[in-house]
Scaffold this active site. Structure first.
Site, mmCIF file in Angstrom:
data_model
loop_
_atom_site.group_PDB
_atom_site.id
_atom_site.type_symbol
_atom_site.label_atom_id
_atom_site.label_comp_id
_atom_site.label_asym_id
_atom_site.label_seq_id
_atom_site.Cartn_x
_atom_site.Cartn_y
_atom_site.Cartn_z
ATOM 1 N N ASP A 196 -86.264 15.823 -45.846
ATOM 2 C CA ASP A 196 -86.429 15.184 -44.540
ATOM 3 C C ASP A 196 -85.157 15.410 -43.721
ATOM 4 O O ASP A 196 -84.143 15.877 -44.258
ATOM 5 C CB ASP A 196 -86.675 13.687 -44.790
ATOM 6 C CG ASP A 196 -86.995 12.936 -43.519
ATOM 7 O OD1 ASP A 196 -87.509 13.566 -42.574
ATOM 8 O OD2 ASP A 196 -86.732 11.715 -43.475
ATOM 9 N N GLU A 219 -83.829 19.012 -39.576
ATOM 10 C CA GLU A 219 -83.918 19.793 -38.309
ATOM 11 C C GLU A 219 -82.619 20.559 -38.005
ATOM 12 O O GLU A 219 -82.730 21.638 -37.445
ATOM 13 C CB GLU A 219 -84.279 18.856 -37.155
ATOM 14 C CG GLU A 219 -85.724 18.373 -37.219
ATOM 15 C CD GLU A 219 -85.981 17.409 -38.380
ATOM 16 O OE1 GLU A 219 -85.049 16.676 -38.761
ATOM 17 O OE2 GLU A 219 -87.099 17.420 -38.912
ATOM 18 N N ASP A 258 -92.819 11.644 -37.737
ATOM 19 C CA ASP A 258 -92.945 10.206 -37.446
ATOM 20 C C ASP A 258 -93.927 9.922 -36.321
ATOM 21 O O ASP A 258 -93.545 9.697 -35.162
ATOM 22 C CB ASP A 258 -91.564 9.644 -37.099
ATOM 23 C CG ASP A 258 -90.606 9.761 -38.272
ATOM 24 O OD1 ASP A 258 -91.070 9.970 -39.413
ATOM 25 O OD2 ASP A 258 -89.382 9.641 -38.040
HETATM 26 C C1 GLC Z 1 -87.579 9.828 -41.275
HETATM 27 C C2 GLC Z 1 -88.808 10.440 -41.914
HETATM 28 C C3 GLC Z 1 -89.631 9.363 -42.567
HETATM 29 C C4 GLC Z 1 -88.779 8.620 -43.582
HETATM 30 C C5 GLC Z 1 -87.528 8.056 -42.924
HETATM 31 C C6 GLC Z 1 -86.572 7.428 -43.917
HETATM 32 O O1 GLC Z 1 -87.930 9.020 -40.217
HETATM 33 O O2 GLC Z 1 -89.564 11.174 -41.001
HETATM 34 O O3 GLC Z 1 -90.764 9.924 -43.166
HETATM 35 O O4 GLC Z 1 -89.507 7.579 -44.156
HETATM 36 O O5 GLC Z 1 -86.842 9.073 -42.242
HETATM 37 O O6 GLC Z 1 -86.180 8.312 -44.889
#
Ligand code: GLC
Length: 799
Positions: free
Chosen positions: A407, A410, A485
């Site tokens: 995650d 980017e 998200d």
């Molecule tokens: C980001 C991710 C989400 C995750 C969060 C905490 O917002 O997109 O899926 O739960 O981070 O790690």
């Protein structure tokens, strides 16, 4: 100043007259008298690559997107010189290069239709701030031309009239039309006059695509640096364009493990251990199938990657094993930011070995993410990727974690303007040293690749499972993905539907959304409707931000729990069908979801459809996407379709109302299809499959279906230990014939076939299996169910 527009800036420069032409096997070079060189590489009869340089010198030819396994070779190549043009002919395409200004026109080699033509063609602006050029291309849009693809853009299927940017961006709570978001897939497919072609602009700098937005009849694309370097991919079938693009940028390196196609449950965050167990036990108690449970950032010690919180997860190995004994695979999140902490071994190693990204003048790239101030590995350095991949040894080999969730790649940074690295950050780019302007869009891809490398190494001989948020073209080779998200609204259910279709059309099928929505809270009805859609997405996971209440299948009362259970059970029954679709995707690049336009490009009714899609080869699905509905109108493409619930038949080419109260949804099966099903299991492998159900949908005429199976994990299928059942169905007025050709060395575990015969127009009087008549008592006549207790090659069911 660089404007985010193709034409407004008046400093555009153009190639001039061609003064030289050279041919080196399949590489053709044209030089203009102002020094511009255009190189055309004939990769295949239907794929031409175009590259331009304004200095006479090309960059080192390196791409993260193009796979070394891409097919090459053509049947025919001929170049002729005419008074005002060079004519390049392959067996599929004719490409005219105008001598006066290098402009390109492409025609179908068989019927001479104009497919795609440069308007200004290649042009550029000098980039004074950074050096190099802003490289641009513009093409004339043909009458009625439509555009599709471009990755995860949260917009309607047809992109016409819009402009897009490619710059991977953390987009918490994005909405319809937010642009750009998490992925950069600079590939689109165009369609006009029943013919389709694609353009893949393989340039990782910030890029733009304009589909008749800035100028009514012009399509253009441009990037803030690098080369004008694009692949023209001709169909004429849209499905060929997509499979050829996927061939070029790569198919997944292996089949996903069968369990990875089960249902996954996630939340930010399930902790401590007792909470995780409470959730998994509840799945088993309520008998709602589930294969994977996720640990979000709170499982770590102070958000340090590759550590475990001693307080919440004192003995991860034991816990992971106990979960595994109950059929749950544990998947953990790993982000790129490494906490600055001299007592933290991952940080120390990274620092000692000089693996972290640096700013132009030498300081480290420092930014805040969940752990506070972090440094970030340069995943574009192959040595860093190797190091990173080794970090997974303990997690995977020792603790037994089965999958990793990448995650924030980017990369997302919280305190830096632009919420990512500044442009000056330096990257290795596999030896093609560059700034973040060039590396930004591939950073997340290279992180997922390094993670994949680790999982592959330490999961072996089992298959790896990785999921990533950021991606560039080609990322589908290594990992699955989700759409980031989103929000718990009805419009987001629609957006999820569009994104999953669009990603599939962009070569990346193994994708799903946060079911129910990440931000905010769905009501039960929205959650149930979203599950109905989600079970038809290749990746199927509920996830939520956790700060707004529960989002498990049982969180909305019994009525909803029952609907959710019923649909997750349907997913598990359809596993062999979905697995077969994956096999076609992994071996031939055929997308698992097909938007209607991809299914039937000749039917103009499909060109602007958004909701309906084909799941695999034979199932037509349309989600109910608004509250309080007892059904909906939907469009049926060409063919005849059986209603999955009632067996009623609808003839395609029309829009119709379909009943679908909350416990149902419009699902149709194409006539002639044979749909394989497994019994419901609580998780993959819970049961030894002792019976294969075949739902056979009668058709007057012929139809083919396939079922691919293997051990469901491991690599034996590559050595031929798979089972491929090719079914040929022939329906006559008084007879139904099913022939089966079985190939592969894998012996399926079941002995029994249960055939549910749908839509038979006659009463069965006689049944022959492999030339031997069998007693009619094998037939349950009320439901036309036939049970066979051994393999068969030819079945005759007669009136
Ligand atoms: C980001 C991710 C989400 C995750 C969060 C905490 O917002 O997109 O899926 O739960 O981070 O790690």
């Amino acid at each position: 100043m660089i404007l985010n527009t193709e034409l407004e800036y008046k400093g555009n420069l153009f190639p001039s007259k061609i003064i030289n032409y050279e041919k080196n096997i399949n590489v053709l070079s044209f030089t203009a008298d102002n020094g511009v060189v255009m190189q055309i590489t004939v990769r295949r009869d239907s794929i031409l690559r175009f590259r331009y340089t304004t200095t006479g010198i090309f960059e080192n030819d390196f791409s993260y997107a193009i796979t070394k396994y891409a097919s090459r070779g053509y049947n025919h190549l001929e170049v002729e010189e005419e008074t005002d043009a060079y004519i390049i002919t392959t067996s599929k395409l004719i490409c005219k290069v105008a001598k006066v200004d290098m402009r390109i026109s492409l025609y179908d080699a068989i019927d001479n239709t104009l497919i795609c033509e440069d308007e200004l063609g290649f042009h550029w602006e000098e980039n004074y701030a950074n050096g190099g050029n802003v490289v641009k291309m513009s093409k004339t849009a043909q009458a009625g031309e439509c555009y599709y693809g471009l990755g995860d853009k949260p917009v309607d299927n047809n992109l016409k009239g819009k402009r897009f940017e490619n710059w991977v961006t953390d987009s918490y709570a994005y909405g319809r039309d937010t642009d750009p978001i998490y992925k950069s897939i600079p590939f689109y497919t165009a369609l006009h006059n029943k013919k389709s072609y694609g353009i893949f602009f393989d340039n990782s700098f910030r890029s733009y695509f304009d589909f008749c937005h800035e100028r009514r009849n012009i399509t253009s694309f441009w990037a803030h640096g690098g080369e004008m370097n694009y692949y023209f991919i001709y169909g004429p079938e849209m499905s060929e364009v997509v499979t050829n693009y996927t061939d070029l940028t790569g198919k997944p390196h292996e089949m996903p493990a069968l369990w990875a196609l089960g249902y996954h449950q996630c939340k930010w965050s399930y902790y401590p251990e007792s909470k995780v167990k409470e959730i998994t036990s509840k799945f088993r108690a309520l008998e709602i199938p589930c294969d994977a449970i996720y640990l979000d950032i709170d499982y770590m010690e102070g958000f340090r990657c590759f550590t475990w919180s001693k307080e919440y997860f004192p003995d991860p190995k034991r816990m992971v094993k106990e979960l595994a004994d109950d059929g749950f695979k544990t998947i953990v999140i790993i982000d790129p930011g490494i906490k600055i902490d001299m007592d933290y071994s991952v940080f120390k190693e990274g620092l000692d070995n000089d693996y972290f990204c640096k700013r132009a003048d030498g300081p480290y790239m420092k930014g805040k993410v969940w752990p506070g101030e972090c440094y970030f590995p340069d995943f574009t350095n192959p040595e860093v990727r190797d190091w990173w991949s080794d970090l997974f040894q303990e997690l995977i080999e020792d603790i037994g974690v089965k999958g990793v969730w990448n995650d924030m790649n980017e990369p997302a940074v919280m305190d830096v303007p632009g919420k990512s690295f500044p442009d000056d950050v330096r990257h290795n780019y596999d030896g093609n040293y560059c700034s973040h302007r060039k590396a930004h869009n591939v950073y997340g891809m290279q992180m997922a690749r390094a993670t994949y490398q680790g999982l592959k190494k330490f999961s072996y001989p089992k298959r790896p499972f990785v999921i990533t948020r950021a991606a560039y073209s080609g990322t589908q080779r290594y990992t699955s993905s989700w759409t980031g998200d989103n929000i718990a609204t009805w419009d987001h259910l629609n957006i999820a539907n569009l994104q999953a279709q669009r990603m599939a059309m962009s070569g990346f099928s193994f994708v799903g959304s946060d079911i129910g929505g990440f931000a905010e809270q769905p009501n039960g009805e929205l959650y149930a409707r979203w599950i109905q859609l989600g079970i038809f997405h290749p990746f199927c996971r509920t996830h939520s931000s956790g700060d707004h209440g529960d989002q498990e299948p049982w969180a909305f009362g019994d009525t909803i729990t029952n609907v959710v259970k019923k649909f997750i059970e349907l997913r598990y029954q359809l596993l062999p069908y979905l697995y077969t679709a994956f096999w076609r995707h992994v071996s031939d690049g055929i997308p698992i979801l097909k938007s209607l336009v991809l299914y039937d490009q000749e039917d103009t009714q499909t060109h602007y459809r958004n909701d309906e899609f084909i799941f695999g080869e034979k199932i037509l699905v349309c989600p109910v996407n608004a509250p309080n509905q007892k059904g909906r109108r939907m469009y049926f493409p060409y063919g005849r379709w059986y209603n999955l619930w009632t067996d009623e038949i609808v003839t395609g080419g029309q829009e119709m109302w379909v009943d679908a109260d909350l416990d149902s949804m419009p699902i149709f099966v194409s006539e002639g299809a044979i749909i394989p099903k497994y019994p419901i299991q609580q998780y993959v492998g819970e049961k030894t499959i002792e019976e294969l159900t075949l739902d056979v949908y009668y058709k007057l005429g012929k139809e083919a279906s396939q079922v691919f199976e293997d051990a469901g994990d491991g690599y034996d299928y590559i050595k031929g230990r798979y089972s491929l059942r090719d079914f040929k169905l022939t329906g006559k007025e008084d007879e139904l014939i099913i022939q089966q050709f079985k190939t592969g060395k894998y012996i399926t575990t079941y002995k029994t076939f249960k055939l549910n015969l749908h839509g038979l127009p006659f009463k069965i009087k006689k049944i022959e299996v492999d030339n031997v008549e069998i007693p009619i008592k094998n037939l349950i006549s009320t439901s036309n169910t036939l049970v066979l207790d051994k393999e068969f090659t030819e079945l005759h069911i007669m009136a």
